[in-house]
Scaffold this motif. Structure first.
Motif, PDB file in Angstrom:
ATOM      1  N   MET A 102       0.916  -1.246   0.154  1.00 39.00           N
ATOM      2  CA  MET A 102       0.019  -0.025  -0.194  1.00 39.00           C
ATOM      3  C   MET A 102       0.913   1.349   0.060  1.00 39.00           C
ATOM      4  SD  MET A 102      -3.373   0.435   2.181  1.00 39.00           S
ATOM      5  CE  MET A 102      -3.973  -0.857   1.048  1.00 39.00           C
ATOM      6  N   PRO A 103       0.584   2.293  -0.917  1.00 33.78           N
ATOM      7  CA  PRO A 103       1.500   3.317  -0.977  1.00 33.78           C
ATOM      8  C   PRO A 103       1.660   4.174   0.445  1.00 33.78           C
ATOM      9  CG  PRO A 103      -0.292   3.720  -2.539  1.00 33.78           C
ATOM     10  CD  PRO A 103      -0.557   2.378  -1.723  1.00 33.78           C
ATOM     11  N   ASP A 104       2.599   4.918   0.460  1.00 33.93           N
ATOM     12  CA  ASP A 104       2.920   5.446   1.877  1.00 33.93           C
ATOM     13  C   ASP A 104       1.783   6.733   2.227  1.00 33.93           C
ATOM     14  OD1 ASP A 104       4.820   4.538   3.656  1.00 33.93           O
ATOM     15  OD2 ASP A 104       6.701   5.552   2.541  1.00 33.93           O
ATOM     16  N   GLU A 105       1.415   7.328   0.843  1.00 31.83           N
ATOM     17  CA  GLU A 105       0.521   8.450   1.070  1.00 31.83           C
ATOM     18  C   GLU A 105      -0.860   7.901   1.598  1.00 31.83           C
ATOM     19  OE1 GLU A 105       1.068   7.976  -3.113  1.00 31.83           O
ATOM     20  OE2 GLU A 105       2.744   7.816  -1.730  1.00 31.83           O
ATOM     21  N   THR A 106      -1.335   6.574   1.374  1.00 26.31           N
ATOM     22  CA  THR A 106      -2.469   6.080   1.873  1.00 26.31           C
ATOM     23  C   THR A 106      -2.204   5.867   3.344  1.00 26.31           C
ATOM     24  OG1 THR A 106      -2.750   4.820  -0.379  1.00 26.31           O
ATOM     25  CG2 THR A 106      -3.699   4.008   1.672  1.00 26.31           C
ATOM     26  N   LEU A 107      -1.091   5.141   3.686  1.00 25.92           N
ATOM     27  CA  LEU A 107      -1.124   4.764   5.085  1.00 25.92           C
ATOM     28  C   LEU A 107      -0.813   6.295   5.888  1.00 25.92           C
ATOM     29  CD1 LEU A 107       1.696   2.173   4.931  1.00 25.92           C
ATOM     30  CD2 LEU A 107      -0.847   1.853   5.062  1.00 25.92           C
ATOM     31  N   ASP A 108      -0.086   7.234   5.159  1.00 27.51           N
ATOM     32  CA  ASP A 108      -0.076   8.443   5.779  1.00 27.51           C
ATOM     33  C   ASP A 108      -1.477   9.379   6.268  1.00 27.51           C
ATOM     34  OD1 ASP A 108       2.406   8.509   5.898  1.00 27.51           O
ATOM     35  OD2 ASP A 108       2.964   9.728   4.170  1.00 27.51           O
ATOM     36  N   LEU A 109      -2.379   8.953   5.099  1.00 29.71           N
ATOM     37  CA  LEU A 109      -3.822   9.670   5.273  1.00 29.71           C
ATOM     38  C   LEU A 109      -4.484   8.900   6.357  1.00 29.71           C
ATOM     39  CD1 LEU A 109      -6.117  11.064   2.434  1.00 29.71           C
ATOM     40  CD2 LEU A 109      -6.863   9.134   3.920  1.00 29.71           C
ATOM     41  N   LEU A 110      -4.435   7.579   6.317  1.00 31.48           N
ATOM     42  CA  LEU A 110      -5.196   6.704   7.467  1.00 31.48           C
ATOM     43  C   LEU A 110      -4.585   6.848   8.616  1.00 31.48           C
ATOM     44  CD1 LEU A 110      -5.801   3.525   5.179  1.00 31.48           C
ATOM     45  CD2 LEU A 110      -7.243   5.485   5.797  1.00 31.48           C
ATOM     46  N   PHE A 111      -3.383   6.893   8.968  1.00 29.03           N
ATOM     47  CA  PHE A 111      -2.658   7.031  10.317  1.00 29.03           C
ATOM     48  C   PHE A 111      -1.699   7.932  10.659  1.00 29.03           C
ATOM     49  CE2 PHE A 111      -4.229   2.470   9.626  1.00 29.03           C
ATOM     50  CZ  PHE A 111      -5.121   2.412  10.798  1.00 29.03           C
ATOM     51  N   ARG A 112      -0.559   7.995   9.875  1.00 29.21           N
ATOM     52  CA  ARG A 112       0.489   8.519  10.217  1.00 29.21           C
ATOM     53  C   ARG A 112       0.335  10.187  10.472  1.00 29.21           C
ATOM     54  NH1 ARG A 112       3.788   5.955   6.131  1.00 29.21           N
ATOM     55  NH2 ARG A 112       4.312   3.716   6.884  1.00 29.21           N
ATOM     56  N   GLU A 113      -0.223  10.681   9.472  1.00 27.96           N
ATOM     57  CA  GLU A 113      -0.608  12.063   9.319  1.00 27.96           C
ATOM     58  C   GLU A 113      -2.122  12.390   9.684  1.00 27.96           C
ATOM     59  OE1 GLU A 113       1.864  14.019   8.152  1.00 27.96           O
ATOM     60  OE2 GLU A 113       3.343  12.618   7.991  1.00 27.96           O
ATOM     61  N   ALA A 114      -2.910  11.689  10.020  1.00 31.61           N
ATOM     62  CA  ALA A 114      -4.148  11.823  10.267  1.00 31.61           C
ATOM     63  C   ALA A 114      -4.235  12.399  11.844  1.00 31.61           C
ATOM     64  CB  ALA A 114      -4.813  10.689  10.094  1.00 31.61           C
ATOM     65  N   ARG A 115      -4.887  13.487  11.947  1.00 29.87           N
ATOM     66  CA  ARG A 115      -5.097  13.921  13.231  1.00 29.87           C
ATOM     67  C   ARG A 115      -6.600  14.358  13.775  1.00 29.87           C
ATOM     68  NH1 ARG A 115      -1.207  16.756  14.938  1.00 29.87           N
ATOM     69  NH2 ARG A 115      -2.163  16.167  16.765  1.00 29.87           N
ATOM     70  N   SER A 116      -7.073  14.335  14.835  1.00 29.40           N
ATOM     71  CA  SER A 116      -8.319  14.519  15.277  1.00 29.40           C
ATOM     72  C   SER A 116      -8.431  16.002  15.173  1.00 29.40           C
ATOM     73  CB  SER A 116      -8.355  14.046  16.837  1.00 29.40           C
ATOM     74  OG  SER A 116      -8.438  12.839  17.139  1.00 29.40           O
ATOM     75  N   VAL A 117      -9.461  16.348  14.725  1.00 29.93           N
ATOM     76  CA  VAL A 117      -9.820  17.717  14.125  1.00 29.93           C
ATOM     77  C   VAL A 117     -10.662  18.838  15.139  1.00 29.93           C
ATOM     78  CG1 VAL A 117     -11.672  17.094  12.817  1.00 29.93           C
ATOM     79  CG2 VAL A 117     -10.462  18.962  12.056  1.00 29.93           C
ATOM     80  N   ASN A 118     -10.402  19.606  15.510  1.00 29.74           N
ATOM     81  CA  ASN A 118     -11.026  20.425  16.381  1.00 29.74           C
ATOM     82  C   ASN A 118     -11.853  21.939  15.840  1.00 29.74           C
ATOM     83  OD1 ASN A 118     -10.187  19.014  18.796  1.00 29.74           O
ATOM     84  ND2 ASN A 118      -8.264  19.932  18.466  1.00 29.74           N
ATOM     85  N   THR A 119     -11.316  22.145  14.434  1.00 32.02           N
ATOM     86  CA  THR A 119     -12.048  23.340  14.060  1.00 32.02           C
ATOM     87  C   THR A 119     -12.342  22.896  12.559  1.00 32.02           C
ATOM     88  OG1 THR A 119     -10.082  24.404  13.147  1.00 32.02           O
ATOM     89  CG2 THR A 119     -10.474  24.833  15.314  1.00 32.02           C
ATOM     90  N   PHE A 120     -13.125  23.342  12.056  1.00 33.20           N
ATOM     91  CA  PHE A 120     -13.859  23.100  10.608  1.00 33.20           C
ATOM     92  C   PHE A 120     -13.832  24.180   9.600  1.00 33.20           C
ATOM     93  CE2 PHE A 120     -15.183  20.273  14.185  1.00 33.20           C
ATOM     94  CZ  PHE A 120     -14.941  19.163  13.374  1.00 33.20           C
TER      95      PHE A 120
END
Lengths: 193, 193
Positions: free
Chosen positions: A1-19
């Motif tokens: 699975m490409p690194d960008e996918t793993l980043d989007l799902l886990f490594r770079e994904a963050r709990s969001v507080n403003t929208f």
């Protein structure tokens, strides 16, 4: 699975507080549900239920039931998902476990055990759901601070749905998250035998 | 996200019951842990712990503690992950929640509540872990049939690790899964307010 996918799902994904103003349609979140419902659960019981709360009258009913520190972000999220566990999952096992249509009977007599099983498997499914939100290009802000009994009374009276978690869903606004908190390493959390 | 990715993670992914001879290295599963540890938990507590059991002496200790119907597949899986919850997660919150280094104190007095919080958040993380196993090109076979207290006594004596789930990990063998069981639809599981 490409690194960008793993980043989007886990490594770079963050709990969001403003929208941001970018809207989220209820159907987008329903599609996430239709994807993640394939994740495995014990005896295929699938107890996770969702209440999707739009901006407007529904949101106004939810806000006072959230912890004060969670109200501003819950007010501004395009969609809010209340994740509930169906503690009467056993009544639909004839449909979901058809090779053993009376399997639900084994859970009928013990409401305490059933609530624990529903809670555990809903949490598993909530893990799938949070990943699915990210896979759909949306951002999730899970929150534990709310009055679960009050949400049940307001939105689920007379039903077997029990609130477990509330998740804001949308696209990041300004300064949308805190710095990443430290994670445990495999050296401390993984043993081998 | 491309359809093939969503198929691999959810739509086509299946719980595996038989395994090919293709090996799985312990390091591959540790890498999955290092990926999914970024998934969100309550106050960043990260209570999920893994015992990775290889073929050999460790596996022989585990097999008699599994339900009889799970022994053959547990014997043949290249790697078996015992997923445990650390019920003393509060003792490491100073490291994982550094902006509030005494946050763990609020959990110190109530072991019952702590066990529930550990169980819930470990289940969330187990959802991430199962998706992560699939993202790594591996297959997962989660099982609920085992003697959790006996596994704790055999592998985790004197520790705060509590067994929750056992997952076989490998590549599919012959007739590796049953037919897909029916899933609930969003019409039955998702409400809007």
């Amino acid at each position: 699975m490409p690194d960008e996918t793993l980043d989007l799902l886990f490594r770079e994904a963050r709990s969001v507080n403003t929208f941001s103003d970018e809207p989220v349609k209820i159907d987008q979140v329903r599609e996430v549900f239709e994807l993640v419902k394939y994740g495995p659960t014990m005896m295929n019981i699938q107890p996770m239920r969702l209440l999707l709360v739009e901006q407007g009258a529904g949101r106004e009913r939810l806000l006072p039931l959230m912890a004060e520190g969670n109200r501003a972000k819950t007010a501004s999220a395009p969609v809010v998902a209340v994740v509930a566990a169906d503690v009467d999952f056993h009544t639909s096992m004839a449909a979901h476990f058809p090779h053993n249509p009376t399997a639900g009977d084994m859970f009928a007599g013990d409401a305490t055990s059933r609530a624990d099983i529903a809670r555990y498997n809903t949490a598993l499914q909530t893990g799938y759901f949070i990943v699915g939100i990210r896979a759909a290009g949306l951002h999730a802000g899970p929150m534990g601070g709310f009055d679960a009994a009050a949400i049940d009374a307001e939105f689920f009276p007379g039903t077997s749905w029990r609130t477990q978690l509330v998740i804001n869903i949308g696209h990041p606004g300004e300064t949308p998250w805190f710095d990443r908190l430290p994670r445990i390493s495999a050296d401390d959390a993984v043993m081998t035998a």
